[in-house]
Motif scaffolding. Structure first.
Motif, PDB file in Angstrom:
ATOM      1  N   LEU A   1       0.831  -1.201   0.000  1.00 35.58           N
ATOM      2  CA  LEU A   1       0.000   0.000   0.000  1.00 35.58           C
ATOM      3  C   LEU A   1       0.872   1.260   0.000  1.00 35.58           C
ATOM      4  CD1 LEU A   1      -2.628  -1.323   2.523  1.00 35.58           C
ATOM      5  CD2 LEU A   1      -3.132  -0.654   0.175  1.00 35.58           C
ATOM      6  N   TYR A   2       2.001   1.196   0.681  1.00 41.87           N
ATOM      7  CA  TYR A   2       2.956   2.311   0.688  1.00 41.87           C
ATOM      8  C   TYR A   2       3.486   2.550  -0.719  1.00 41.87           C
ATOM      9  CZ  TYR A   2       6.969   5.093   2.320  1.00 41.87           C
ATOM     10  OH  TYR A   2       7.890   6.092   2.530  1.00 41.87           O
ATOM     11  N   ASP A   3       3.858   1.465  -1.390  1.00 45.07           N
ATOM     12  CA  ASP A   3       4.376   1.589  -2.756  1.00 45.07           C
ATOM     13  C   ASP A   3       3.321   2.112  -3.722  1.00 45.07           C
ATOM     14  OD1 ASP A   3       6.829   0.654  -1.909  1.00 45.07           O
ATOM     15  OD2 ASP A   3       6.472  -1.416  -2.538  1.00 45.07           O
ATOM     16  N   MET A   4       2.040   1.907  -3.376  1.00 43.77           N
ATOM     17  CA  MET A   4       0.946   2.415  -4.207  1.00 43.77           C
ATOM     18  C   MET A   4       0.619   3.873  -3.874  1.00 43.77           C
ATOM     19  SD  MET A   4      -1.575  -0.904  -4.136  1.00 43.77           S
ATOM     20  CE  MET A   4      -2.911  -0.113  -5.047  1.00 43.77           C
ATOM     21  N   GLY A   5       1.264   4.412  -2.835  1.00 44.51           N
ATOM     22  CA  GLY A   5       1.048   5.814  -2.474  1.00 44.51           C
ATOM     23  C   GLY A   5      -0.084   6.046  -1.497  1.00 44.51           C
ATOM     24  N   ASP A   6      -0.569   4.991  -0.847  1.00 38.52           N
ATOM     25  CA  ASP A   6      -1.660   5.127   0.123  1.00 38.52           C
ATOM     26  C   ASP A   6      -1.081   5.068   1.530  1.00 38.52           C
ATOM     27  OD1 ASP A   6      -3.955   5.064   1.637  1.00 38.52           O
ATOM     28  OD2 ASP A   6      -5.018   3.667   0.332  1.00 38.52           O
ATOM     29  N   ALA A   7      -0.611   6.201   2.027  1.00 38.51           N
ATOM     30  CA  ALA A   7       0.065   6.246   3.325  1.00 38.51           C
ATOM     31  C   ALA A   7      -0.889   5.929   4.472  1.00 38.51           C
ATOM     32  CB  ALA A   7       0.705   7.612   3.537  1.00 38.51           C
ATOM     33  N   ASP A   8      -2.119   6.424   4.401  1.00 37.73           N
ATOM     34  CA  ASP A   8      -3.068   6.203   5.497  1.00 37.73           C
ATOM     35  C   ASP A   8      -3.396   4.722   5.662  1.00 37.73           C
ATOM     36  OD1 ASP A   8      -3.232   8.885   6.154  1.00 37.73           O
ATOM     37  OD2 ASP A   8      -4.893   9.266   4.780  1.00 37.73           O
ATOM     38  N   GLU A   9      -3.676   4.043   4.562  1.00 40.77           N
ATOM     39  CA  GLU A   9      -4.008   2.620   4.645  1.00 40.77           C
ATOM     40  C   GLU A   9      -2.772   1.793   4.993  1.00 40.77           C
ATOM     41  OE1 GLU A   9      -6.470  -0.699   4.709  1.00 40.77           O
ATOM     42  OE2 GLU A   9      -6.877   1.452   4.813  1.00 40.77           O
TER      43      GLU A   9
END
Length: 494
Positions: free
Chosen positions: A226-234
């Motif tokens: 999820l971090y690599d996808m740019g979703d920091a909150d999730e």
């Protein structure tokens, strides 16, 4: 005379008889009580109230622990609730109490198959087939299981040989039959990662966090994806789940600290941008890049904030550079194109702004921002060929009222007609009129907003049904024909 020994035997038999009567009364009462809860559970189950049904089956099993049917009923509720691990012990007990119970064997075989335990599943369906060769359901399952193990091994070999698409095809077929097997999902996720499809990898890893007990590894993997996808909150949410299982996890804890810091910075940068605190927004976005200088999505987000906030803040040249960096990463980014157009406007290069907005329109014809932007830029271009109030006062487009008034006072004092004589006086009067007009427009919030959107509120051609400025209706504060003719002009600095 009856002997004492015989009397003792009679007394003993009487006690035993009474005990047996009491035992059978208890058994009958217990059995009736269990049946009552069984019926209640069945009614609730039929009504879809599975949690309440489960509580009644729990009581029924406690009341009558030798009843195979009660364990089976409770197992079906566990399965309906998605708790296959809790269902297996009940199915085992039901089959133990009644060997060859086909319904329980079928359910258990199904669970084993979905879990990927092919050998155990095959044993249950084979037992059903031996007891009832005409059982078509068992035969169908056996036909499916037989080639499945070979296909799974073949898929694993393809994965190791980097034939990811071939592996995905075989693994997908296997997962259709074994949806609760975390191994298969983890391998397919690795295939998707190798192909760059992180979204599908997330879809495979997410269920494994429940399929495996205390799956810290799964939560960490999911958080990284999820971090690599740019979703920091999730990403932060998932790494927190890892820490719930192990607060001192040597990989989850440091990653949690990094993601928490980044998520906070991203939120603050967005809030500063929304609140029009553009210089602070730029500073915060640069902090984001210090925290994460490599991950594409977060670098892209940070540079987008810098591009947008510099443009909105009126820092034209710096904004152009920042927006070009965003467009190098994402050539068809409509928002970056619109921000770049804003930078051109800040530089008063209206032709370039029109071209940039047009480029954005070519990519997304439905972009409201691009549509409104190109109309505004075209008006500004037209107005720039007339009078530019910012240039007249020599201030930037984002100048505050205090700065505008300061520039106005200085220029008004310089070009006051009373300070000029002869040929210079007429020029001074024209300059003074322009300075006064610029001050009037730029210090009035409503008029300035119109002007910044490409409409000159003092231009009668652009005012439909409105009132133009008196300067445009022949009003001359300096008298007729440009001379003062005894006119005593009193100058006021508002």
């Amino acid at each position: 005379m009856v002997s004492k020994d015989i009397l003792q035997v009679i007394k003993s038999l009487a006690v035993i008889t009474l005990s047996l009567d009491f035992f059978f009364d208890v058994v009958i009462a217990t059995s009736e009580d269990a049946s009552k809860h069984l019926e209640m559970g069945k009614q609730l189950l039929a009504a879809g109230n599975m949690v309440e049904a489960l509580s009644h089956f729990d009581i029924a099993v406690e009341k009558d622990p030798s009843n195979y049917l009660l364990y089976f009923r409770r197992a079906t509720v566990y399965l309906a609730l998605g708790k296959s691990k809790s269902a297996l012990p009940d199915l085992d007990k039901s089959i133990q109490l009644r060997p060859g119970f086909v319904a329980a064997l079928t359910q258990r075989g199904n669970v084993y198959l979905k879990q990927g335990n092919l050998e155990a599943a095959a044993r249950d369906f084979e037992e059903i087939h031996q007891r009832d060769p005409s059982n078509q359901e068992a035969m169908n399952y056996l036909h499916q299981i037989e080639p499945l193990a070979d296909e799974i091994e073949h898929a694993k070999m393809m994965f190791h040989n980097r034939d990811y698409q071939g592996a995905i095809i075989l693994l997908s077929k296997a997962i259709d039959l074994c949806p609760w097997d975390p191994d298969l999902r983890e391998i397919r996720a690795e295939c998707y990662i190798a192909q760059g499809d992180l979204g599908k990898a997330v879809s495979d890893i997410r269920p494994t966090t429940k399929l495996r007990n205390d799956n810290t590894k799964g939560f960490l993997k999911l958080s990284h994806l999820l971090y690599d996808m740019g979703d920091a909150d999730e990403s932060l949410s998932q790494v927190k789940e890892c820490l719930k299982l192990d607060p001192d996890h040597k990989e989850c804890f440091p990653f949690y600290k990094k993601v928490k810091k980044l998520a906070k910075q991203l939120k603050e940068a967005q809030e500063l941008s929304n609140g029009e605190h553009y210089d602070d927004c730029v500073k915060k976005a640069k902090k984001i890049m210090e925290t994460e200088p490599k991950a594409f999505h977060f670098v892209h987000t940070a540079k987008s904030h810098i591009c947008h906030c510099l443009a909105k803040g009126g820092h034209g040249n710096d904004a152009l550079k920042a927006c070009n960096e965003v467009l190098d990463m994402d050539p068809e980014n409509v928002n970056a194109m619109c921000d770049k157009a804003e930078a051109h406007i800040a530089n008063e290069d209206y032709e370039a702004a029109v071209k940039e907005y047009q480029q954005a329109m070519n990519i997304d014809q439905e972009s409201r921002r691009a549509k409104e932007g190109i109309e505004r830029a075209q008006k500004l271009l037209k107005n720039s060929q007339k009078r530019d109030y910012y240039k007249i006062l020599g201030v930037k487009r984002n100048a505050k009222k205090k700065t505008i008034m300061k520039a106005y006072r200085k220029l008004a004092a310089k070009w006051h007609p009373d300070k000029h004589q002869g040929d210079d006086k007429e020029h001074a009067e024209r300059m003074f009129r322009d300075i006064a007009a610029a001050k009037e427009v730029l210090t009035d919030p409503e008029m300035r907003e119109k002007y910044d959107h490409g409409e000159d509120p003092l231009d009668p051609e652009q005012q439909q049904g409105g009132h133009a400025h008196p300067f445009f209706h022949g009003f001359n504060p300096f008298g007729h024909g440009g001379g003062n003719q005894g006119f005593n002009f009193k100058f006021h600095f508002n």
